[in-house]
Design a protein around this motif. Structure first.
Motif, PDB file in Angstrom:
ATOM      1  N   ALA A  28      41.772  37.044  36.605  1.00 13.31           N
ATOM      2  CA  ALA A  28      40.406  37.036  37.130  1.00 13.31           C
ATOM      3  C   ALA A  28      40.345  36.299  38.465  1.00 13.31           C
ATOM      4  O   ALA A  28      39.669  36.747  39.403  1.00 13.31           O
ATOM      5  N   ASP A  29      41.054  35.174  38.565  1.00 13.91           N
ATOM      6  CA  ASP A  29      41.108  34.430  39.823  1.00 13.91           C
ATOM      7  C   ASP A  29      41.731  35.279  40.925  1.00 13.91           C
ATOM      8  O   ASP A  29      41.248  35.292  42.059  1.00 13.91           O
ATOM      9  N   GLU A  30      42.803  35.992  40.595  1.00 21.11           N
ATOM     10  CA  GLU A  30      43.467  36.842  41.585  1.00 21.11           C
ATOM     11  C   GLU A  30      42.548  37.971  42.041  1.00 21.11           C
ATOM     12  O   GLU A  30      42.505  38.296  43.231  1.00 21.11           O
ATOM     13  N   GLN A  31      41.795  38.553  41.108  1.00 19.80           N
ATOM     14  CA  GLN A  31      40.845  39.612  41.458  1.00 19.80           C
ATOM     15  C   GLN A  31      39.759  39.077  42.384  1.00 19.80           C
ATOM     16  O   GLN A  31      39.372  39.739  43.346  1.00 19.80           O
ATOM     17  N   GLN A  32      39.269  37.885  42.095  1.00 17.81           N
ATOM     18  CA  GLN A  32      38.242  37.290  42.940  1.00 17.81           C
ATOM     19  C   GLN A  32      38.795  37.007  44.337  1.00 17.81           C
ATOM     20  O   GLN A  32      38.116  37.249  45.335  1.00 17.81           O
ATOM     21  N   GLU A  33      40.022  36.520  44.423  1.00 16.17           N
ATOM     22  CA  GLU A  33      40.648  36.283  45.721  1.00 16.17           C
ATOM     23  C   GLU A  33      40.763  37.576  46.518  1.00 16.17           C
ATOM     24  O   GLU A  33      40.475  37.603  47.724  1.00 16.17           O
ATOM     25  N   LYS A  34      41.173  38.657  45.859  1.00 20.14           N
ATOM     26  CA  LYS A  34      41.293  39.952  46.530  1.00 20.14           C
ATOM     27  C   LYS A  34      39.933  40.445  47.015  1.00 20.14           C
ATOM     28  O   LYS A  34      39.811  40.964  48.130  1.00 20.14           O
ATOM     29  N   GLU A  43      36.156  41.340  51.463  1.00 18.62           N
ATOM     30  CA  GLU A  43      34.851  41.093  52.079  1.00 18.62           C
ATOM     31  C   GLU A  43      35.026  40.443  53.454  1.00 18.62           C
ATOM     32  O   GLU A  43      34.342  40.815  54.413  1.00 18.62           O
ATOM     33  N   TYR A  44      35.923  39.488  53.547  1.00 15.53           N
ATOM     34  CA  TYR A  44      36.178  38.818  54.814  1.00 15.53           C
ATOM     35  C   TYR A  44      36.692  39.814  55.858  1.00 15.53           C
ATOM     36  O   TYR A  44      36.229  39.843  56.995  1.00 15.53           O
ATOM     37  N   LEU A  45      37.664  40.629  55.453  1.00 19.75           N
ATOM     38  CA  LEU A  45      38.231  41.604  56.387  1.00 19.75           C
ATOM     39  C   LEU A  45      37.180  42.603  56.831  1.00 19.75           C
ATOM     40  O   LEU A  45      37.154  43.010  57.999  1.00 19.75           O
ATOM     41  N   GLN A  46      36.309  42.998  55.921  1.00 24.42           N
ATOM     42  CA  GLN A  46      35.234  43.931  56.268  1.00 24.42           C
ATOM     43  C   GLN A  46      34.287  43.279  57.276  1.00 24.42           C
ATOM     44  O   GLN A  46      33.853  43.918  58.237  1.00 24.42           O
ATOM     45  N   THR A  47      33.978  42.027  57.082  1.00 23.34           N
ATOM     46  CA  THR A  47      33.122  41.285  58.008  1.00 23.34           C
ATOM     47  C   THR A  47      33.755  41.217  59.389  1.00 23.34           C
ATOM     48  O   THR A  47      33.077  41.378  60.395  1.00 23.34           O
ATOM     49  N   GLN A  48      35.060  40.988  59.428  1.00 21.40           N
ATOM     50  CA  GLN A  48      35.769  40.898  60.698  1.00 21.40           C
ATOM     51  C   GLN A  48      35.749  42.232  61.438  1.00 21.40           C
ATOM     52  O   GLN A  48      35.609  42.273  62.654  1.00 21.40           O
ATOM     53  N   LYS A  49      35.853  43.344  60.702  1.00 17.67           N
ATOM     54  CA  LYS A  49      35.796  44.669  61.327  1.00 17.67           C
ATOM     55  C   LYS A  49      34.427  44.910  61.951  1.00 17.67           C
ATOM     56  O   LYS A  49      34.325  45.470  63.020  1.00 17.67           O
ATOM     57  N   VAL A  50      33.378  44.482  61.248  1.00 18.87           N
ATOM     58  CA  VAL A  50      32.011  44.657  61.746  1.00 18.87           C
ATOM     59  C   VAL A  50      31.810  43.851  63.023  1.00 18.87           C
ATOM     60  O   VAL A  50      31.178  44.324  63.959  1.00 18.87           O
ATOM     61  N   LEU A  51      32.378  42.659  63.061  1.00 17.87           N
ATOM     62  CA  LEU A  51      32.222  41.799  64.229  1.00 17.87           C
ATOM     63  C   LEU A  51      32.972  42.332  65.454  1.00 17.87           C
ATOM     64  O   LEU A  51      32.595  42.058  66.583  1.00 17.87           O
ATOM     65  N   LEU A  52      34.042  43.078  65.202  1.00 16.38           N
ATOM     66  CA  LEU A  52      34.832  43.623  66.324  1.00 16.38           C
ATOM     67  C   LEU A  52      34.162  44.872  66.818  1.00 16.38           C
ATOM     68  O   LEU A  52      33.992  45.281  67.830  1.00 16.38           O
TER      69      LEU A  52
END
Length: 97
Positions: free
Chosen positions: A77-83, A88-97
């Motif tokens: 469950a911890d690993e799934q949450q990390e993924k 989500e972080y990577l998606q946010t970074q794409k939006v910012l670029l």
């Protein structure tokens, strides 16, 4: 010197969300189990965490094996949450670029 192995693993709600941990440290049984599942021996884990001794690591491994199904589910469950958070972080970074 005798070591009381029943007191080597503790849990308290104010440290590490109540996950079982090695007494006197913030190292959780989960963390030791992850190293173990990666193929590290108890001695190698002690090398990674020089403030631990073999008795503490073996106590954590004994606790893990006694509660393996529950701990493995929590680790997954911890690993799934990390993924999820990473995605989500990577998606946010794409939006910012």
């Amino acid at each position: 010197m005798a070591i009381d192995s029943t007191r080597l693993i503790i849990s308290s709600s104010e440290v590490r969300q109540g996950k079982p941990r090695i007494a006197g440290t913030s190292i959780t049984v989960h963390r030791i189990a992850i190293w173990y599942k990666l193929g590290y021996s108890a001695e190698e884990i002690v090398d990674q965490y020089s403030h631990l001794n073999l008795a503490q690591v073996y106590a954590a491994l004994a606790y893990y094996h006694s509660h393996q199904s529950i701990i493995d589910i929590e680790i997954a469950a911890d690993e799934q949450q990390e993924k999820r958070l990473e995605a989500e972080y990577l998606q946010t970074q794409k939006v910012l670029l």
